[in-house]
Motif scaffolding. Sequence first.
Motif, PDB file in Angstrom:
ATOM      1  N   GLY A  70       0.818  -1.206   0.000  1.00 39.05           N
ATOM      2  CA  GLY A  70       0.000   0.000   0.000  1.00 39.05           C
ATOM      3  C   GLY A  70       0.850   1.252   0.000  1.00 39.05           C
ATOM      4  O   GLY A  70       1.889   1.327   0.654  1.00 39.05           O
ATOM      5  N   GLN A 115      -2.966   2.481  -7.389  1.00 39.92           N
ATOM      6  CA  GLN A 115      -4.226   3.066  -7.854  1.00 39.92           C
ATOM      7  C   GLN A 115      -3.997   4.369  -8.613  1.00 39.92           C
ATOM      8  O   GLN A 115      -4.596   4.597  -9.675  1.00 39.92           O
ATOM      9  CB  GLN A 115      -5.161   3.318  -6.674  1.00 39.92           C
ATOM     10  CG  GLN A 115      -6.478   3.941  -7.092  1.00 39.92           C
ATOM     11  CD  GLN A 115      -7.224   4.607  -5.942  1.00 39.92           C
ATOM     12  OE1 GLN A 115      -8.057   5.472  -6.152  1.00 39.92           O
ATOM     13  NE2 GLN A 115      -6.938   4.205  -4.722  1.00 39.92           N
ATOM     14  N   TYR A 172      -8.975  -3.823  -5.587  1.00 41.26           N
ATOM     15  CA  TYR A 172      -7.985  -4.166  -4.573  1.00 41.26           C
ATOM     16  C   TYR A 172      -8.152  -5.617  -4.149  1.00 41.26           C
ATOM     17  O   TYR A 172      -9.248  -6.186  -4.223  1.00 41.26           O
ATOM     18  CB  TYR A 172      -8.133  -3.267  -3.348  1.00 41.26           C
ATOM     19  CG  TYR A 172      -7.493  -1.909  -3.479  1.00 41.26           C
ATOM     20  CD1 TYR A 172      -6.118  -1.773  -3.528  1.00 41.26           C
ATOM     21  CD2 TYR A 172      -8.273  -0.749  -3.535  1.00 41.26           C
ATOM     22  CE1 TYR A 172      -5.529  -0.523  -3.646  1.00 41.26           C
ATOM     23  CE2 TYR A 172      -7.694   0.502  -3.654  1.00 41.26           C
ATOM     24  CZ  TYR A 172      -6.318   0.610  -3.705  1.00 41.26           C
ATOM     25  OH  TYR A 172      -5.732   1.840  -3.817  1.00 41.26           O
TER      26      TYR A 172
END
Length: 466
Positions: A294, A299, A350
């Motif tokens: 992350g 994204q 995700y």
Amino acid sequence: MFQINKVKNNLVKLKQNRLNYVDLIFFQELFPMRLIEMQVIGAMRPPDGASKAMSQRFIRHFNTINIDLFEDHTITAIFSRIVLWHLDTKGFAKEFDPCIDQVVTATLEVHKFVVANLLPTPDHTHYLFSLKEFSRVICGCLLSVPETMDDLNAMKRLWVHEVMRVYYDRLITEEDQDVFVQKVRTICNAKLQITLKDLCSRILPKDKKEIDKGDMRKLLFCDFSDTKNDEKHYKEITDIDKFRDISENLLVKYNEVSRKPMDLTLFDFALEHLSRISRVLKQPESHMMVVGVGGSGRQSLSRLSAHIAGYDFYQFEMGKDDGLKEWRNNLKLVFRKTSQTVNHNVLFLYESQLADPRFMEDINNILYSGELPNLFPFDEKQEIIENMRKLEKKLEKNQQTDGTGTELFKLFVKRAKENLHIILAMSPLSDTFKSYIAKFPALMGCCTINWMHQWPDDALNFVAYR
């Protein structure tokens, strides 16, 4: 008789019992069903690290035919004709004819090397290579056009780039990466008849004698580096600073129209992955797994890549209590867009949104066939057919159908398969990634892997000085 409701979630078991029993019975409705004059034909891959062997109780019902791997001369003949067709169709000069044999045989040598030496292990379950990787390299070379290929060496550099994107980007250890680059160096000498150092002299530092994996980061291709040309040609990036300026301007334009503006620092590492994601989105029936922790930009860069390509970007927002019904309602919204517009669509998911194996099973089916069977009830299916009837008028004549409902829905499925690009953001730290690789073969068969490693020092320095 056999009761359907007891095996409704096990398709193999259902097929097995269909072969064992003459009649099936729907227990809830209490009526029998007999399927007559029906033969069952199946196809499966050999058992390996990503698939398990079928039960003998199931296999015994079939006459089994084993198809051996293609021989080298067969593979060479198939892909050589594809490359020749591309060169003739695009109008390349005759001086590019030698690259037909060179590109195909060099790709074959790389493929045979990784299959024999970079084997899957418990830590590297994604080290699975098939002829689909071979075809992805060739398809990447088919993005070339005469306007951007100045000479034969330019085509060879494109081949090196495509091999790095398809095979190298899947490797996760420095040892494997070094071995692969050394093999590419050897193949350039033997098959392309030029050293990697001479072929990519632009990216070779003056204080080095050989190109290493760090230097190979500078070899980039994309289709949006030339803002003066309306046609998006896939070409080599020779000026990283100019490429950064173009990307930053595109980011500004995105923020002007987006409800979710992004404040990004486009250092070299980010630009590399931006070009890799854009490369995949440029090709039909292409999907990607972006593997990283992350905050690595999975994204953001995917969203920007979709904007640059002019595609619509979709991301599900699912609550903790949402189940299969809500999940499939979201899928319906994305599929309906395919019947309403000619634009391509990007669906970003995700790993945490795929915690339910049923969700991943749906994605696996979509990756393979472009549709999810029985997703739409009759009335919604009719709505899609009517939308396709209107959309068909905007398509070229060779893409139009005879106007029947069956053919229009087939056109809808075909367009969904070609124009819907799925990007899965996976984490290398979770067990879900490894288990899904084993359970759902479409992840490896239909997705290009982009492994986002730890930020290099130049990226950290760039952010610090900004």
